[in-house]
Design a protein around this motif. Structure first.
Motif, mmCIF file in Angstrom:
data_model
loop_
_atom_site.group_PDB
_atom_site.id
_atom_site.type_symbol
_atom_site.label_atom_id
_atom_site.label_comp_id
_atom_site.label_asym_id
_atom_site.label_seq_id
_atom_site.Cartn_x
_atom_site.Cartn_y
_atom_site.Cartn_z
ATOM 1 N N ALA B 39 -8.895 119.837 -110.849
ATOM 2 C CA ALA B 39 -9.127 119.042 -109.644
ATOM 3 C C ALA B 39 -8.978 119.906 -108.388
ATOM 4 O O ALA B 39 -9.755 119.788 -107.438
ATOM 5 N N LEU B 40 -7.998 120.795 -108.403
ATOM 6 C CA LEU B 40 -7.810 121.683 -107.242
ATOM 7 C C LEU B 40 -8.996 122.635 -107.093
ATOM 8 O O LEU B 40 -9.470 122.885 -105.973
ATOM 9 N N ASP B 42 -12.021 122.076 -108.055
ATOM 10 C CA ASP B 42 -13.150 121.285 -107.561
ATOM 11 C C ASP B 42 -13.048 121.089 -106.051
ATOM 12 O O ASP B 42 -14.048 121.171 -105.324
ATOM 13 N N GLY B 43 -11.836 120.809 -105.584
ATOM 14 C CA GLY B 43 -11.646 120.629 -104.141
ATOM 15 C C GLY B 43 -11.970 121.904 -103.379
ATOM 16 O O GLY B 43 -12.605 121.878 -102.331
ATOM 17 N N ARG B 44 -11.559 123.021 -103.932
ATOM 18 C CA ARG B 44 -11.831 124.304 -103.271
ATOM 19 C C ARG B 44 -13.322 124.608 -103.270
ATOM 20 O O ARG B 44 -13.881 125.054 -102.256
ATOM 21 N N ALA B 46 -15.697 122.443 -103.332
ATOM 22 C CA ALA B 46 -16.335 121.529 -102.381
ATOM 23 C C ALA B 46 -16.147 122.039 -100.955
ATOM 24 O O ALA B 46 -17.087 122.023 -100.146
ATOM 25 N N ALA B 47 -14.941 122.507 -100.649
ATOM 26 C CA ALA B 47 -14.686 123.008 -99.294
ATOM 27 C C ALA B 47 -15.605 124.181 -98.981
ATOM 28 O O ALA B 47 -16.086 124.329 -97.854
ATOM 29 N N LEU B 48 -15.859 125.013 -99.978
ATOM 30 C CA LEU B 48 -16.692 126.196 -99.760
ATOM 31 C C LEU B 48 -18.155 125.835 -99.594
ATOM 32 O O LEU B 48 -18.960 126.696 -99.218
#
Lengths: 196, 202
Positions: B39-40, B42-44, B46-48
């Protein structure tokens, strides 16, 4: 001009000579040489602008915020003791300005402000549009994060700063920075999932 | 074994070499920890997806000029220690203000102190201390040479300037000064207070 993330906004840890150059420039400013501050602006304007853009979401507000950051730095130059890198001190001012100014404002997110990169010229227009929309969604989701999580995520992801420097900038511990970063990433994923 | 903490998960996804072999082994066998790490990531990722928004190349020259103009309208920043390079006269004036403020604070606050309710008991001077008798001290403060110096230095001083310099009486100042007086000085102070009370009919 195109730059990748590593060039545009990544200061990393300032080298010893860069730190010394900044200190010399600050001392020159304090002795009355205003043109020395012009050099400081030129050296740091990209990272300050990119930081402000991450919080403002549009070019006009980012530009105004960045100018405000430099003005505050100029007014407070006498308080820069040289204990940390000048870039860290400047980041601290920038984060405070951004968090105070954009905390409760409605953001004007733009979907088409992604620069045309020469290597993407062959990209189809619809793909570019989708990419722009996705970028705007990400920015909108980041804007909903609590302040400390937002600051940790912006400084870590987009400025590639090490956690100890982020801790120095936001005035907290490395553990707190990592915890905020953890929550920021987890919440970002949830927000994007709920938006889609 | 405990699941990976938030900090450990961040170190893991950033490939930081801080996790011990035991913790890595736990991660490889724990579905919950692997799901959290995923999940982390994926979040990273997405941020990129939000790339750098680089303005027009012309922006930087214009921005630098804007900031330079705004800075020119500001007063020049001054080093915090510039006052150390001030001329000698500034030091002398500052020292005079400090001495004057101390003298005025003690003189004014003691003369306006409430009258004591009990008679003041005067102690005889201790024989092993060479003390000047009260009679040898000046009766009239205006005739005192030291006080004359203070008055001369203060003749053109503005009390607001003294306050602006950060010199002012604080709670407890009178008590602190009184405790530092010698026995003879306390006797003289008591005599002056008595005289003032009689003069004012208190």
């Amino acid at each position: 001009m195109t730059r990748d993330r590593t060039e545009a906004a990544r200061p990393e840890a300032a080298t010893a000579s860069e730190r010394e150059d900044d200190r010399v420039l600050v001392q020159a400013c304090l002795r009355g040489h205003r043109d020395a501050f012009d050099v400081i602006v030129e050296r740091h304007q990209r990272q300050v602008y990119q930081l402000c853009y991450r919080f403002a979401g549009n070019h006009e507000d980012a530009s105004d915020l960045a100018q405000d950051v430099f003005l505050r730095a100029y007014r407070g130059l006498h308080s820069f003791k040289g204990n940390s890198a000048f870039s860290t001190w400047l980041y601290r001012i920038g984060v405070n300005v951004c968090l105070n100014r954009v905390g409760s404002r409605t953001h004007k997110w733009t979907t088409l402000e992604v620069a045309d990169r020469p290597d993407n010229r062959a990209e189809r227009a619809d793909a570019r549009l989708l990419r722009g929309e996705r970028a705007a969604e990400v920015r909108a989701a980041i804007a909903k994060l609590p302040k400390k999580q937002r600051a940790a995520l912006v400084l870590r992801i987009y400025h590639d700063l090490p956690h100890d420097q982020i801790a120095e900038i936001v005035g907290t511990s490395v553990g707190a920075v990592k915890a905020n970063f953890f929550h920021a990433l987890a919440n970002l994923k949830k927000l994007l999932k709920s938006q889609s | 074994m405990k699941h990976l903490s938030r900090i450990e998960l961040v170190d893991l996804i950033e490939s930081s070499p801080t996790l011990s072999a035991d913790r890595l082994r736990h991660f490889e066998t724990c579905a919950k920890c692997r799901a959290e790490a995923e999940a982390l990531r994926d979040g990273r990722t997405a941020a990129l997806e939000d790339g750098d928004a680089e303005p027009s190349p012309l922006f930087w020259n214009h921005f630098a000029a804007r900031v330079a103009q705004a800075v020119r309208n500001e007063p020049a920043p001054v080093a915090a220690t510039s006052w150390l390079r001030a001329p000698v006269i500034t030091w002398a004036t500052t020292a005079s203000i400090v001495l004057l403020a101390i003298g005025i604070t003690v003189w004014r606050t003691t003369l306006h102190a409430p009258a004591p309710t009990a008679p003041i008991v005067r102690q005889a001077p201790t024989p092993d201390v060479a003390l000047a008798s009260p009679a040898s001290l000046p009766d009239d403060v205006d005739a005192d040479e030291a006080w004359a110096v203070v008055r001369a230095a203060a003749v053109n001083l503005n009390w607001d300037d003294v306050h602006a310099a950060g010199i002012s009486a604080h709670p407890g100042d009178v008590e602190n000064v009184a405790q530092e007086l010698s026995a003879d000085e306390r006797d003289e102070l008591a005599r002056l207070l008595d005289e003032d009370r009689k003069r004012n009919g208190v």
